[in-house]
Write an enzyme that holds these catalytic residues in place. Structure first.
Site, short mmCIF file in Angstrom:
data_model
loop_
_atom_site.label_atom_id
_atom_site.label_comp_id
_atom_site.label_asym_id
_atom_site.label_seq_id
_atom_site.Cartn_x
_atom_site.Cartn_y
_atom_site.Cartn_z
N CYS A 191 -19.28 104.53 67.08
CA CYS A 191 -20.71 104.21 67.22
C CYS A 191 -20.86 103.03 68.16
O CYS A 191 -19.91 102.28 68.40
CB CYS A 191 -21.35 103.85 65.88
SG CYS A 191 -21.08 105.05 64.56
N TYR A 198 -17.82 102.42 62.25
CA TYR A 198 -16.43 102.70 61.91
C TYR A 198 -15.52 101.60 62.45
O TYR A 198 -15.73 101.07 63.54
CB TYR A 198 -16.03 104.05 62.51
CG TYR A 198 -15.24 104.92 61.55
CD1 TYR A 198 -15.81 105.37 60.36
CD2 TYR A 198 -13.92 105.29 61.83
CE1 TYR A 198 -15.11 106.16 59.49
CE2 TYR A 198 -13.21 106.10 60.95
CZ TYR A 198 -13.80 106.53 59.79
OH TYR A 198 -13.11 107.32 58.91
N ASN A 205 -16.56 99.61 67.92
CA ASN A 205 -15.57 99.91 66.88
C ASN A 205 -14.32 99.05 67.10
O ASN A 205 -14.40 97.99 67.70
CB ASN A 205 -15.26 101.40 66.89
CG ASN A 205 -16.51 102.25 66.88
OD1 ASN A 205 -16.89 102.83 67.90
ND2 ASN A 205 -17.20 102.33 65.76
N ARG A 224 -17.30 101.27 75.79
CA ARG A 224 -18.71 101.28 75.38
C ARG A 224 -19.22 99.87 75.13
O ARG A 224 -20.39 99.56 75.40
CB ARG A 224 -18.88 102.16 74.13
CG ARG A 224 -18.80 103.65 74.43
CD ARG A 224 -19.04 104.51 73.20
NE ARG A 224 -17.89 104.55 72.30
CZ ARG A 224 -17.79 103.95 71.13
NH1 ARG A 224 -18.83 103.25 70.68
NH2 ARG A 224 -16.72 104.05 70.39
#
Length: 326
Positions: A2, A81, A174, A227
């Site tokens: 995520c 996560y 994460n 990300r």
């Protein structure tokens, strides 16, 4: 997997947004948890209690489990996560609030009024290595937490205990741990929204092909490391807009990390994809949800009527894309 990000409107109203990237179909939908609820726990027979009401994305699995949301005091949080890093207590402890990792989000939003309040209460919390029945295993999680003031923190439970640290960049993804991600930003100091200057090589001038060259070298893959870098860049340079338009602006930021079905396949053949995006308005106590298969953005605002109900309220979404005929 995520991605989460905080963002301020032009007038300083704070928002938290996240993508929910997962292979297992969670079937989450907006849920309002009223004030003063008692929850059963997978960590202990006594369960735990909440004081404040809140709204977020969740599902009834015998008891409601939420993974993100905003409460009536304007505190917002999201669970992401954290595989390979999270280390939880092996058993409950006396005189502690014992809860499983997947129950922490409910406890945070149900009992804390702001980020400072979370810090004060953490000494009473024992997060136990207890599995979630839906998956049959303990979910390794960490949490991004923000409030109306714009404060932002990360909560992680590592081998040496609970870490609750300020998040100066307002982004979390994460694994690895958050401190590692902050250090890794040093590898990307050349990124900027403007073009790089003309350079001379022994008198031969070289110019970029056009605008956008300042972002050359920004990683474009779907790992948590990449990300994180992309979202920090987007958050830093995206224009602030009015509070009414901030969810729209956040949707454009999250476009850079949304995972379509089929482009991220795990070793077992399952597909991680962005099942939904959640947006939390801490000033107006509103939760927005945008499912994968319907880009319509739905919203639920906390009201006294919803907050004072005896039981939670849930709002199933339409999973067929709607189009506006002109």
């Amino acid at each position: 997997m995520c991605t989460s990000v905080t963002f301020l409107s032009e007038t300083g109203d704070n928002f938290l947004a996240r993508t929910m990237d997962f292979a297992f179909e969670l079937d989450g939908r907006p849920v309002v948890i009223p004030r003063k609820q008692h929850f059963a726990s997978d960590a202990t027979e006594s369960g735990y209690d909440t004081v404040y009401g809140f709204v977020g994305a969740g599902r009834n699995l015998g008891s409601y489990i939420l993974v993100d949301g905003v409460n009536e005091k304007g505190l917002s949080a999201a669970a992401l996560y954290f595989s390979g890093e999270a280390t939880y207590a092996k058993r409950p402890k006396l005189n502690q609030i014992n809860i499983a990792p997947h129950e922490v989000l409910n406890w945070l939003l149900g009992n804390a009024s702001d980020c400072e309040d979370v810090g004060r209460q953490l000494s009473h919390l024992n997060i136990v290595d207890a599995p979630i029945k839906l998956l049959g295993k303990t979910t390794p999680l960490h949490w991004i937490i923000s409030d109306r003031s714009g404060a932002c923190y990360v909560l992680e439970v590592l081998a040496d205990g609970i870490h609750y640290q300020k998040n100066p960049v307002g982004v979390m993804t994460n694994s690895p741990d958050f401190g590692w991600h902050l250090k890794n930003l040093s590898n990307y100091t050349e990124l900027k929204p403007t073009p790089h200057p003309v350079r001379s090589y022994n008198g031969h001038e070289v110019a970029s092909f056009g605008p956008g060259s300042g972002a050359l070298g920004m990683p474009g893959d779907y790992t948590s490391v990449s990300r994180f870098i992309r979202t920090v860049f987007m958050r830093e340079y995206t224009d602030q807009v009015s509070t009414e338009q901030t969810v729209n602006e956040l949707s454009h930021i999250l476009n850079s990390v949304e995972i379509p079905k089929g482009v991220k396949i795990k070793q077992d053949g399952s597909e991680d994809y962005t099942q939904y995006r959640g947006y939390m308005d801490m000033q107006n106590l509103t939760y927005y949800m945008q499912p994968y298969d319907n880009q319509t953005i739905y919203k639920v605002t906390l009201s006294e009527e919803l907050l004072n109900k005896k039981a939670p309220s849930e709002f199933p979404l339409d999973h067929q894309q709607a189009y506006e005929q002109l």
